[in-house]
Design a protein around this motif. Structure first.
Motif, PDB file in Angstrom:
ATOM      1  N   CYS A 145       0.842  -1.199   0.000  1.00  0.00           N
ATOM      2  CA  CYS A 145       0.000   0.000   0.000  1.00  0.00           C
ATOM      3  C   CYS A 145       0.878   1.250   0.000  1.00  0.00           C
ATOM      4  O   CYS A 145       2.076   1.186   0.291  1.00  0.00           O
ATOM      5  N   LEU A 146       0.264   2.384  -0.312  1.00  0.00           N
ATOM      6  CA  LEU A 146       1.006   3.635  -0.403  1.00  0.00           C
ATOM      7  C   LEU A 146       1.017   4.408   0.908  1.00  0.00           C
ATOM      8  O   LEU A 146       1.985   5.087   1.228  1.00  0.00           O
ATOM      9  N   HIS A 147      -0.075   4.314   1.656  1.00  0.00           N
ATOM     10  CA  HIS A 147      -0.122   5.051   2.912  1.00  0.00           C
ATOM     11  C   HIS A 147      -1.135   4.436   3.866  1.00  0.00           C
ATOM     12  O   HIS A 147      -1.946   3.591   3.480  1.00  0.00           O
ATOM     13  N   ILE A 148      -1.062   4.890   5.114  1.00  0.00           N
ATOM     14  CA  ILE A 148      -1.966   4.432   6.163  1.00  0.00           C
ATOM     15  C   ILE A 148      -2.697   5.639   6.720  1.00  0.00           C
ATOM     16  O   ILE A 148      -2.074   6.639   7.099  1.00  0.00           O
ATOM     17  N   ASP A 149      -4.011   5.554   6.759  1.00  0.00           N
ATOM     18  CA  ASP A 149      -4.822   6.571   7.418  1.00  0.00           C
ATOM     19  C   ASP A 149      -4.821   6.235   8.902  1.00  0.00           C
ATOM     20  O   ASP A 149      -5.380   5.219   9.323  1.00  0.00           O
ATOM     21  N   MET A 150      -4.200   7.083   9.715  1.00  0.00           N
ATOM     22  CA  MET A 150      -4.048   6.795  11.139  1.00  0.00           C
ATOM     23  C   MET A 150      -5.086   7.500  12.002  1.00  0.00           C
ATOM     24  O   MET A 150      -4.971   7.533  13.233  1.00  0.00           O
TER      25      MET A 150
END
Length: 352
Positions: free
Chosen positions: A298-303
């Motif tokens: 994946c490209l990013h994590i929504d935290m």
């Protein structure tokens, strides 16, 4: 403009209309879990007054918008709110074709139509992000809206990491040392970490933890989702995985992750508070979600939008999120800025 046709649809009627759903998926729901029609179906029974407005000219869709009519009580008084989006969604739940209609005209058309059909006192437009959406927020202000800083969203970019070890080694030494101490807990023979598909049996185990954790939350807490949402996810098209941190073969913490090819979002978590400090349960779940996201390329994590300072340890970035609010009369909005801000804080951050 050629005659504009505005249609109001329930979720079920909207989903039965292929051109509308295709337009929604293309312009609104792309890369946003919370605005996919599958996700909205999860809350359809809870948010009865949630519906879609579609504007078209000669059969061509030129704008589309998700609207919710909510009723809340402030100091004992009922307040009706018309909101662009729904309580459990993030991002902008609307789109307009700039080639056919300006942003301001689009908003005004929606509001004019709403006023003919519903009684409400407050309008909320959401969500707008920091510098990128300054032009839209300026237009909202020109229309009489008050721009309100709602929360801070955290995210972690992981596109450059081939493995969790790459990510870990890229952290500053102080943060690496901290996480080493956190991960030492996993060396205990009584500890195990699991990655599972969501099943009805697993819902039985994790939902009580979620309820207790939600009840204890203080920052940006929203009302707990019904158990039916967890159950519906078992058969949903939405991709999910559950991370569990287990002590003596019993779940002490979990993270329910939504994911696609671009993003992972750990949307629901739960912790056994007897072990939160001794085992750093929140950090354990976050670290495992990062490991999962990198493994999935994946490209990013929504935290999420709470505990921004804690997420700094992960090298997370932060983004200011705004909403725009309007009382029925723009003059009243200007006069009652402080009460409006108080109302919004009550609405966005309930304490009970």
């Amino acid at each position: 403009m050629t005659e504009l046709n505005i249609v109001n649809n329930s979720l079920s009627a909207f989903c039965a209309d292929k051109p509308k759903t295709e337009s929604w998926n293309l312009h609104v729901a792309t890369n946003n879990f919370t605005l996919t029609l599958d996700y909205l179906h999860l809350y359809n029974k809870q948010d009865i007054n949630t519906f879609f407005y579609t504007g078209s000219v000669k059969g061509e869709i030129i704008f589309i918008c998700l609207i919710s009519i909510l009723k809340i009580r402030i100091a004992g008084f009922p307040i009706a709110i018309a909101m662009f989006g729904a309580p459990k969604t993030n991002g902008k739940a609307f789109w307009h074709s700039e080639n056919h209609i300006s942003y301001s005209t689009f908003v005004k058309q929606i509001l004019q139509t709403l006023k003919k059909q519903y009684k409400f006192y407050v309008v909320i437009l959401r969500e707008f992000y920091g510098t990128a959406d300054q032009p839209l927020m300026a237009k909202n202000q020109d229309m009489g809206f008050l721009n309100h800083h709602a929360l801070v969203k955290s995210y972690l970019n992981i596109a450059s990491f081939a493995s969790f070890e790459d990510y870990f080694n890229a952290l500053p030494s102080k943060k690496r040392n901290y996480f080493r101490s956190v991960m030492k807990c996993k060396q205990d023979s009584a500890v195990s970490v699991g990655l599972y598909e969501l099943t009805p049996e697993l819902v039985d185990l994790i939902y009580p933890l979620y309820q207790k954790t939600n009840a204890k939350a203080k920052e940006n807490r929203t009302a707990a989702v019904n158990r039916s949402v967890f159950s519906a996810l078992c058969d949903s098209k939405i991709k999910t995985k559950v991370i569990t941190y287990n002590l003596q073969n019993k779940i002490a913490a979990f993270g329910l992750m939504f994911f696609n090819s671009r993003e992972v979002k750990c949307l629901f978590t739960g912790f056994d508070y007897r072990f939160t400090k001794t085992h750093n349960l929140w950090y354990q779940i976050m670290l495992e979600s990062i490991r999962f996201a990198i493994d999935q390329r994946c490209l990013h994590i929504d935290m999420g939008s709470s505990s921004a300072s804690m997420k700094d340890k992960f090298q997370a970035g932060h983004e200011d999120v705004y909403i725009s609010v309007l009382l029925k009369n723009p003059v009243l909005t200007a006069i009652f800025k402080k009460p409006v801000a108080h109302l919004l804080n009550k609405f966005l951050r309930p304490t009970k």
